[in-house]
Design an enzyme around this catalytic site. Structure first.
Site, PDB file in Angstrom:
ATOM      1  N   LYS A 152     -12.134  -1.445  10.665  1.00 31.07           N
ATOM      2  CA  LYS A 152     -10.973  -0.704  10.151  1.00 31.07           C
ATOM      3  C   LYS A 152     -11.333  -0.111   8.805  1.00 31.07           C
ATOM      4  O   LYS A 152     -11.844  -0.799   7.920  1.00 31.07           O
ATOM      5  CB  LYS A 152      -9.699  -1.560  10.116  1.00 31.07           C
ATOM      6  CG  LYS A 152      -9.669  -2.741   9.198  1.00 31.07           C
ATOM      7  CD  LYS A 152      -8.224  -3.298   9.119  1.00 31.07           C
ATOM      8  CE  LYS A 152      -8.038  -4.284   8.007  1.00 31.07           C
ATOM      9  NZ  LYS A 152      -6.660  -4.610   7.708  1.00 31.07           N
ATOM     10  N   GLU A 179      -4.227   3.854   2.063  1.00 32.50           N
ATOM     11  CA  GLU A 179      -5.299   3.941   3.050  1.00 32.50           C
ATOM     12  C   GLU A 179      -5.190   5.195   3.911  1.00 32.50           C
ATOM     13  O   GLU A 179      -5.787   5.284   4.979  1.00 32.50           O
ATOM     14  CB  GLU A 179      -5.319   2.670   3.916  1.00 32.50           C
ATOM     15  CG  GLU A 179      -5.640   1.438   3.065  1.00 32.50           C
ATOM     16  CD  GLU A 179      -5.851   0.169   3.855  1.00 32.50           C
ATOM     17  OE1 GLU A 179      -5.570   0.161   5.075  1.00 32.50           O
ATOM     18  OE2 GLU A 179      -6.296  -0.822   3.250  1.00 32.50           O
ATOM     19  N   HIS A 218       0.816  -1.218   0.000  1.00 36.58           N
ATOM     20  CA  HIS A 218       0.000   0.000   0.000  1.00 36.58           C
ATOM     21  C   HIS A 218       0.848   1.267   0.000  1.00 36.58           C
ATOM     22  O   HIS A 218       0.325   2.370   0.091  1.00 36.58           O
ATOM     23  CB  HIS A 218      -0.910   0.042   1.244  1.00 36.58           C
ATOM     24  CG  HIS A 218      -1.965  -1.020   1.250  1.00 36.58           C
ATOM     25  ND1 HIS A 218      -2.726  -1.313   2.357  1.00 36.58           N
ATOM     26  CD2 HIS A 218      -2.384  -1.863   0.265  1.00 36.58           C
ATOM     27  CE1 HIS A 218      -3.574  -2.290   2.056  1.00 36.58           C
ATOM     28  NE2 HIS A 218      -3.381  -2.646   0.809  1.00 36.58           N
ATOM     29  N   ASP A 248      -1.389  -4.949  10.779  1.00 35.80           N
ATOM     30  CA  ASP A 248      -1.657  -5.909   9.718  1.00 35.80           C
ATOM     31  C   ASP A 248      -0.325  -6.167   9.018  1.00 35.80           C
ATOM     32  O   ASP A 248       0.169  -5.324   8.273  1.00 35.80           O
ATOM     33  CB  ASP A 248      -2.696  -5.373   8.722  1.00 35.80           C
ATOM     34  CG  ASP A 248      -3.022  -6.412   7.646  1.00 35.80           C
ATOM     35  OD1 ASP A 248      -2.475  -7.542   7.711  1.00 35.80           O
ATOM     36  OD2 ASP A 248      -3.820  -6.103   6.734  1.00 35.80           O
TER      37      ASP A 248
HETATM   38  P1  PGA Z   1      -6.275  -4.940   0.749  1.00 35.33           P
HETATM   39  O1  PGA Z   1      -5.658  -4.619   2.164  1.00 35.33           O
HETATM   40  O2  PGA Z   1      -7.627  -4.311   0.683  1.00 35.33           O
HETATM   41  O3  PGA Z   1      -5.289  -4.351  -0.206  1.00 35.33           O
HETATM   42  O4  PGA Z   1      -6.345  -6.441   0.650  1.00 35.33           O
HETATM   43  C1  PGA Z   1      -6.383  -4.641   3.343  1.00 35.33           C
HETATM   44  C2  PGA Z   1      -5.919  -5.726   4.261  1.00 35.33           C
HETATM   45  O5  PGA Z   1      -5.025  -6.540   3.918  1.00 35.33           O
HETATM   46  O6  PGA Z   1      -6.449  -5.829   5.360  1.00 35.33           O
HETATM   47 ZN    ZN Z   2      -5.179  -7.610   6.024  1.00 39.05          ZN
END
Ligand code: PGA
Ligand code: ZN
Length: 403
Positions: free
Chosen positions: A375, A203, A152, A232
């Site tokens: 979350k 995020e 991310h 996470d």
């Molecule tokens: P993702 O990440 O939406 O890119 O899968 C969120 C997570 O891993 O909790």
């Molecule tokens: Zn996750």
């Protein structure tokens, strides 16, 4: 009764196309849009994308066309019965992972059908969920992602998300605490790492120029040494050939477990999400034994799938689940997963995806099922705060009802 269904291609928070579905009933129009992950688990329901050159292959015109043609023909004239309609969608798709019509096509319809049914019954969506599917309502504790790493972040530390978990008496106080924490953190990062270090990830968390996981924890400790944290790890993303490449160190499973134990001793960590790779049920069990008093949270391990939840229970792999509706592809299957997890007395964390829209569906959903946590990223950026702001509204509504 369902009169018509119209899908279109819209753009998500990362600039990728996604599916939006409008459902037309006697009550008018209900619109929902579908999120999309970057660190997706291998066992998730499959969204379908067009390939080719348009949008770098990420277009969703095929999924849109599936809604406007096959799904629409199958559902027009049906009464608003969400469980029955989800079953029709699952049967029409005919695959285990929804790869025929696309989980992105199916979910947009499923969400809109659930919402339209609440509207027909003249109640809020969260009341509809708890009253009709036998859940006890609760406003979840928010987990705010304030430092982004992994896939991310484009170059941050290996762990994907560092979340602060406030423990105040109300949702609005939790949100205030998180905003203040986020701003203090920004000031600290600016002072320590300079002007280019407060760029943010997918995020909304900061991506400072820090190379070692442990230094992120030290930084967070400087902001507030007592604030509880959940991380996470999203470890499958840096797992290759039976080793974890953690901040340029290669570690095996045993070394990862030692690493987690050490972090837990030094920092106020209350949970690890996806600490080991997505299919190592046994390794997870070993870690849980070593850290029995914190949350061991399955995301890619479980993919909101009841069969995988049961498997994890048998191997004693975790005590909490991430619930992402698009991992399983219909709202009724997500409700089933929530039921299963609650029967096992696990904690539930309802979650957004890294690619989001302004749809606030998960706020009502989380309250309706009585999730322990939610979350939805940083306390900043429109698509993240849409959910938190809806929770503020729900908290207000519930206070009014109590008067
Ligand atoms: P993702 O990440 O939406 O890119 O899968 C969120 C997570 O891993 O909790
Ligand atoms: Zn996750």
């Amino acid at each position: 009764m369902i009169k018509d269904i119209k899908a279109r291609e819209i753009i998500d928070s990362r600039g990728n196309p996604t599916v939006e579905v409008s459902l037309f009933t006697n009550q008018g129009k209900t619109t929902s849009s579908v999120p999309s992950g970057a660190s997706t688990g291998s066992f998730e329901a499959k969204e379908i994308r067009d390939g080719g050159e348009r949008f770098g292959g990420k277009g969703v015109l095929e999924a849109v066309s599936n809604v406007n043609n096959k799904i629409s023909s199958a559902l027009k004239g049906e009464d608003l019965d969400p469980l029955k309609i989800d079953k029709i969608l699952i049967d029409l798709d005919g695959t285990k992972d929804k790869s025929n019509l696309g989980a992105n096509a199916i979910l947009g319809v499923s969400m809109s059908v659930f919402r339209a049914t609440a509207k027909k019954n003249n109640i809020s969506f969260y009341d509809y969920i708890s009253a009709n599917f036998d859940f006890e309502q609760k406003i979840p504790v928010p987990c705010f992602n304030i430092i982004n790493g992994g896939v991310h972040s484009g170059g941050g530390v290996s762990f994907q998300e560092f979340m602060v978990v406030p423990e105040k008496d109300s949702f609005s106080e939790n949100l205030r605490f998180a905003v203040e924490f986020y701003k203090k953190l920004k000031q600290k990062i600016l002072l320590k790492y300079g002007a280019n270090s407060v760029n943010i990830g997918d995020e909304g968390g900061f991506v400072p120029d820090i190379k070692k996981t442990e230094d992120v924890f030290n930084l967070l400790k400087e902001v507030d040494s007592s604030a509880s944290l959940i991380v996470d790890v999203a470890s499958t993303e840096f797992y290759k050939e039976e080793k974890y490449l953690l901040d340029s160190d290669l570690k095996n499973k045993e070394e990862m477990i030692v690493f987690y134990k050490d972090l837990r001793e030094r920092f106020p960590i209350i949970g690890f999400e996806d600490p080991l790779m997505e299919d190592d049920f046994t390794g997870w069990g070993e870690l849980k034994k070593e850290l029995p008093d914190i949350l061991i949270i399955g995301d890619d391990l479980l993919t909101t799938n009841t069969k995988r939840i049961q498997k994890a229970e048998e191997s004693n792999s975790c005590n909490a689940m991430i619930l992402k509706i698009n991992q399983i592809g219909t709202v009724s299957e997500a409700l089933q997963s929530a039921k299963t997890a609650q029967e096992l007395q696990w904690k539930i964390i309802v979650s957004h995806r890294s690619g989001e829209t302004n749809d606030d569906f998960i706020a009502d959903f989380a309250v309706g099922i009585g999730a322990d946590y939610i979350k939805s990223g940083a306390p900043a950026r429109g698509e993240r705060v849409a959910k938190y702001n809806r929770l503020l509204e729900i908290e207000d509504e519930k206070k009014q009802q109590e008067k």
